[in-house]
Write a protein that holds these residues in place. Sequence first.
Motif: not given
Length: 502
Positions: A66, A70, A123-124, A164, A170-171, A192-193
């Motif tokens: 990351t 992206k 968007d994620d 998800k 948050s994740w 994650t990002k």
Amino acid sequence: MRKNSFSAKKSTRPERVFLKPSGNPLRDKCGIFGIYGKEVDVARISFFGLYSLQHRGQEGAGITVTDGKKLKSVKGLGLVSSVFDEEKINSLKGFASIGHTRYSTTGGNKLCNVQPVVLNLKDDVFALAHNGNIINAMDLAKTLPSQDKLSSTSDTEIMGWIIKNSKGKSWEEKVFTSFSQFQGAFSIIALTKNKLIAFRDSYGFRPLVLGELNGSYITCSETCALDTVGAKFIREVAPGEIIVIDEKGIHSLGKVRSIKKSFCLFEYVYLARPDSIFNKQLVHQVRQRSGEILAHESPVGADMVVAVPDSGTSAAIGYSKASGIPYGEVLIKNRYIGRTFIQPEQHIRDMGVRIKFNPLKEIVKGKRIIIVDDSIVRGTTMKKIVKMLKNCGAKKVHIRVCSPPVTDPCYFGIDTPDKKKLIASKMTVKEIEKFIGADSLAYLSLNGLKKASRVKSDELCTSCFDGKYPMPVAGGFRKDVFESEDTNLRMNPNQRISKFVD
Ligand code: AMP
């Protein structure tokens, strides 16, 4: 809430691959590696980390990085060194990455099975590298809103979607709220990002360790990978623990209660590298002790103790030490050949043993030999080796195996074959001795192996040796069975019968 992620517009989302039930699976005993570090070349370090975890999977490798906006992945079939070159490593720019080496036993090799699994959301993004096997994957798949589109041969992908869809801002909150839904084995590094999330099932079947490298944090399957990249070992991720690594450093979200710690005893026997440490025990020393105990349990007169390299080496050293019979080399291994077990077809496996080992005929001739290996699974390897040694003029060939007979399949991430293919599930030790053609055969007792591990006896998973599974597995999903192209294997009802320990 994701309405129908699987049918989202194709044009706006990177390609998704839907695996067919008849397709080829992801299979475990995998190596995973993750790093978070702003000042370092995370892809290159991941490459070397995966390189040292190559023994945990040789069929495919992948790295996802990351850059904060992206995720980018490079994945391919084959060894880490053949998947990545300078250009590919240089193309992976970012400050955190996860990587995976993939292992499978049967079925073909397909690129779509190589991890990390990446969920591309509107968007994620969320990526996972998984070592283990989720036994309720199929049931979980049915709870997904778009299950009709999910062919579900990847339990890791199902986990991703369950996470998800779970509650949480948050994740890591989502990981926490979904945690108890997953039954089975999972040591996972998610990306994650902007952060890494490492988590391990509450039984702690598969290993997961933490390390530090000049202010960067690493989490991976084995300590040998930390050593390789020059990182310091911090500690193991505890069973049931969720760890987040981000710009604030490393922090634990705490632990989900561990009902029964069940570290896989087979990690010590075969899976892990001898230079790795789990539960404060160096794998090489565990194996050496198991050889010593076996020498006391099953002594036999001979001229030399030899190992099936490399899996039997540490144990053979131990057997020699305890028995006083000199240790020597007899089988020269071609180090450029992968593990024979990995070859899907029996006839290729047979050939594999011959191209893998060449005996030193002059040394073998006229000798009484004790040959030590870590385990016998189908019996293919040992039968070939005994024949080879006898053809070279060995006077006696005694086999000593540094684990108990493997009688039951694993549901927690090792692809031990279907029960009917495990030689010890259908033959007694005497019958196996005869089948293999050895002058004598002895296995290490389960108590002896547990003792060698120095791990508390009730904190180990021993199910492949005694069929006592630490959780109910009846009807449980096994990737290799579900996805096998071998219909006999898929249909075999024995896969669904098990004993449950409470
Ligand atoms: P087999 O020929 O089927 O009896 O396989 C036994 C050999 O496979 C031994 O030399 C072991 O070191 C090795 N082995 C045991 N378990 C595994 C595994 N899960 N994956 C790959 N190789 C294995």
